[in-house]
Design a protein around this motif. Sequence first.
Motif, PDB file in Angstrom:
ATOM      1  N   VAL A 133     -15.526   0.666   1.456  1.00  0.00           N
ATOM      2  CA  VAL A 133     -14.681   1.681   0.832  1.00  0.00           C
ATOM      3  C   VAL A 133     -14.395   2.790   1.843  1.00  0.00           C
ATOM      4  O   VAL A 133     -15.331   3.402   2.367  1.00  0.00           O
ATOM      5  N   TYR A 162     -18.015  -4.372  -1.018  1.00  0.00           N
ATOM      6  CA  TYR A 162     -16.834  -3.525  -0.819  1.00  0.00           C
ATOM      7  C   TYR A 162     -17.063  -2.599   0.377  1.00  0.00           C
ATOM      8  O   TYR A 162     -18.123  -1.967   0.484  1.00  0.00           O
ATOM      9  N   THR A 196      -8.143   9.213  -3.256  1.00  0.00           N
ATOM     10  CA  THR A 196      -9.057   8.150  -2.813  1.00  0.00           C
ATOM     11  C   THR A 196     -10.521   8.520  -3.044  1.00  0.00           C
ATOM     12  O   THR A 196     -11.407   7.689  -2.824  1.00  0.00           O
ATOM     13  N   THR A 249     -11.058  -1.442   1.035  1.00  0.00           N
ATOM     14  CA  THR A 249     -10.257  -0.640   0.109  1.00  0.00           C
ATOM     15  C   THR A 249     -10.360   0.845   0.442  1.00  0.00           C
ATOM     16  O   THR A 249     -11.363   1.287   1.017  1.00  0.00           O
ATOM     17  N   SER A 250      -9.333   1.578   0.039  1.00  0.00           N
ATOM     18  CA  SER A 250      -9.372   3.040   0.184  1.00  0.00           C
ATOM     19  C   SER A 250     -10.191   3.688  -0.927  1.00  0.00           C
ATOM     20  O   SER A 250     -10.478   4.879  -0.857  1.00  0.00           O
ATOM     21  N   GLU A 262      -3.543  -2.228   0.373  1.00  0.00           N
ATOM     22  CA  GLU A 262      -4.591  -1.797  -0.570  1.00  0.00           C
ATOM     23  C   GLU A 262      -4.765  -2.918  -1.574  1.00  0.00           C
ATOM     24  O   GLU A 262      -3.998  -3.019  -2.547  1.00  0.00           O
ATOM     25  N   THR A 319      -8.269  -7.945   2.568  1.00  0.00           N
ATOM     26  CA  THR A 319      -7.870  -6.643   3.064  1.00  0.00           C
ATOM     27  C   THR A 319      -6.402  -6.419   2.765  1.00  0.00           C
ATOM     28  O   THR A 319      -5.753  -7.174   2.048  1.00  0.00           O
ATOM     29  N   CYS A 335       0.865  -1.187   0.000  1.00  0.00           N
ATOM     30  CA  CYS A 335       0.000   0.000   0.000  1.00  0.00           C
ATOM     31  C   CYS A 335       0.896   1.229   0.000  1.00  0.00           C
ATOM     32  O   CYS A 335       1.873   1.291   0.750  1.00  0.00           O
ATOM     33  N   LEU A 378      -6.709  -3.450  -3.992  1.00  0.00           N
ATOM     34  CA  LEU A 378      -7.019  -3.152  -5.392  1.00  0.00           C
ATOM     35  C   LEU A 378      -5.779  -2.730  -6.180  1.00  0.00           C
ATOM     36  O   LEU A 378      -5.843  -2.591  -7.400  1.00  0.00           O
TER      37      LEU A 378
END
Length: 227
Positions: free
Chosen positions: A126, A124, A140, A109-110, A84, A81, A39, A86
């Motif tokens: 977020v 998700y 973000t 996710t952020s 990050e 988790t 991340c 993604l």
Amino acid sequence: MPPPEASIAALRVSELFLSLQGEGPSAGTPAHFLRLQGCDVGCVWCDSKYTWDASGGRPHTAAAAFAELRALGEAPLLVITGGEPLEHLGIDDLLAQAVEGWPRVEVETSGLMPPPFRHERLHYNVSPKLPSATPRWEETWRHTGAWVAEANATFKLVIGDPPDLEDALRLIAERGLPRERVMLMPEGLTDDVLRQRARDLAEACKRSGLRMSPRLHVWIWGAKRGV
Ligand code: SF4
């Protein structure tokens, strides 16, 4: 573009464990956790800085990670988790496999990237960042429209000291987040800080009509790894 098997093999796993989902709409649910490494969002209060180095952790295939999780016991929920998640190459393939193995899969996710994959069992959580959290906070919020369009996305905003609450309420309104899909969560890694912020946030939730998210894992076990 590497073939799916090659990109899945490149996943770097930080931790695999069985616990309770501590945050968000499924808080309290027994869950397998697959924590990916990597991340670069840089949140000042990050409780998993050990995941930041993308070359850390250990390489894993999805099948091996899932088998290791299953060996810990059964759970109705898989939480993917980080880090990050993604930012990982092959995350869409990993998610496609995950929804075949669990009744519900949640990704933390952020929001730095748009939703990579859509499925009725995939949800998700977020957490776009507030200005106090990181100089990259605006990035973000860049894909907010795509996240609002993803009906299975819940927005979880982390609230510390002022002006976090004010910033959160402003951004929720400015970016058009659906209020029924927003949760406010207190920031804090010690009992005293978390309790005081939770009490303040409870009052703010009563005033604003927004839901509050607990941080059950910190309340139960403290700020530790693997829980
Ligand atoms: S996005 Fe998550 S993992 Fe990355 S720095 Fe922020 S809190 Fe830590």
